[in-house]
Design an enzyme around this catalytic site. Structure first.
Site, short mmCIF file in Angstrom:
data_model
loop_
_atom_site.label_atom_id
_atom_site.label_comp_id
_atom_site.label_asym_id
_atom_site.label_seq_id
_atom_site.Cartn_x
_atom_site.Cartn_y
_atom_site.Cartn_z
CB THR A 83 3.15 3.78 3.62
OG1 THR A 83 2.09 3.50 4.54
CG2 THR A 83 2.51 4.00 2.26
CB CYS A 196 3.85 1.32 10.94
SG CYS A 196 3.75 3.09 10.59
#
Length: 245
Positions: A83, A196
């Site tokens: 992430t 992202c």
């Protein structure tokens, strides 16, 4: 092949992509029935998201540090945080283990620089777009980073948390992202960093008039490159371990 340690679950939607990608890159490099040596530790994203919202980053860092230690104990030769946003606590994770942490922003910056570009637009969570832990790392590697205006940042952030992390992909959101990308290009962006990992579920190169840099894909490829470098697991000098207390 060395063993790749994945800290995932943030969200599991993109972690599933990481697992697919590291295995595809391994198969493409080695051929035949080869797949990646990897260990996955998946956290509960609901708990992490609450820590994010409440600004309790130190506690979130401890959760990920514990995950990293578990991966090392399971035999991981390197650790990836799957992430972008949680690279805010990358230093804490790195301190927790004796094996290398492969930083996502470094893999991204290397790919952008290799393409000959220097000015990029960054899409991600509000944390990633607005704080320095990620943008600053890209800028320290010679890149100029542009982000959407306040309204655009709100749209990008909401789509990530309210749709993509739940596995919802909407054409209306894709259209909104395309408009935001077009605005960044008008402002001078030569490429777009999909900062992202969930964004790659929504948009790709066909949604941008300039090159896109899908960070999950770049990170997974860097991991496989690292895993295939040096002696395979169990051969060559034994890696150092911290002494037990």
């Amino acid at each position: 092949m060395k063993t790749i340690g994945l800290i995932g679950g943030m969200s599991w939607e993109s972690t599933a992509e990481y697992y697919r990608l590291v295995n595809e890159f391994t198969r493409d490099r080695l051929g035949g029935l080869h797949s990646a040596r990897c260990v996955l530790y998946s956290v509960d994203f609901a708990e992490i998201e609450q820590l994010q919202v409440q600004g309790r980053w130190a506690e979130a860092g401890e959760v990920l540090a514990a995950a990293a230690r578990a991966l090392e104990a399971a035999g991981a030769d390197m650790v990836l945080i799957c992430t972008n946003t949680m690279h805010k606590v990358a230093d804490r994770v790195e301190e927790a283990v004796s094996v290398p942490l492969l930083h996502l922003a470094d893999a991204t910056a290397e790919a952008v620089r290799a393409s000959g570009l220097r000015r990029v637009g960054l899409l991600g969570t509000a944390f990633t777009m607005e704080q320095d832990f990620y943008r600053g790392r890209l800028e320290a590697r010679g890149l100029e980073v542009l982000v959407p205006d306040a309204a655009g940042r709100k749209v990008v952030h909401q789509v990530i948390y309210e749709e993509l992390c739940l596995g919802i992909v909407r054409e209306e959101s894709r259209a909104a992202y395309r408009e935001i990308i077009a605005d960044l290009v008008t402002d001078g962006a030569e490429g777009i960093v999909l900062g992202c990992t969930e964004i790659e579920l929504l948009v790709d190169a066909g949604d941008s008039p300039v090159p896109v840099f899908p960070t999950a894909r770049l990170h997974a490829e860097a991991a496989v490159n690292a895993a295939l470098s040096g002696p395979p697991q169990g051969e060559g000098p034994q890696r150092g371990r911290r002494s037990a207390p």
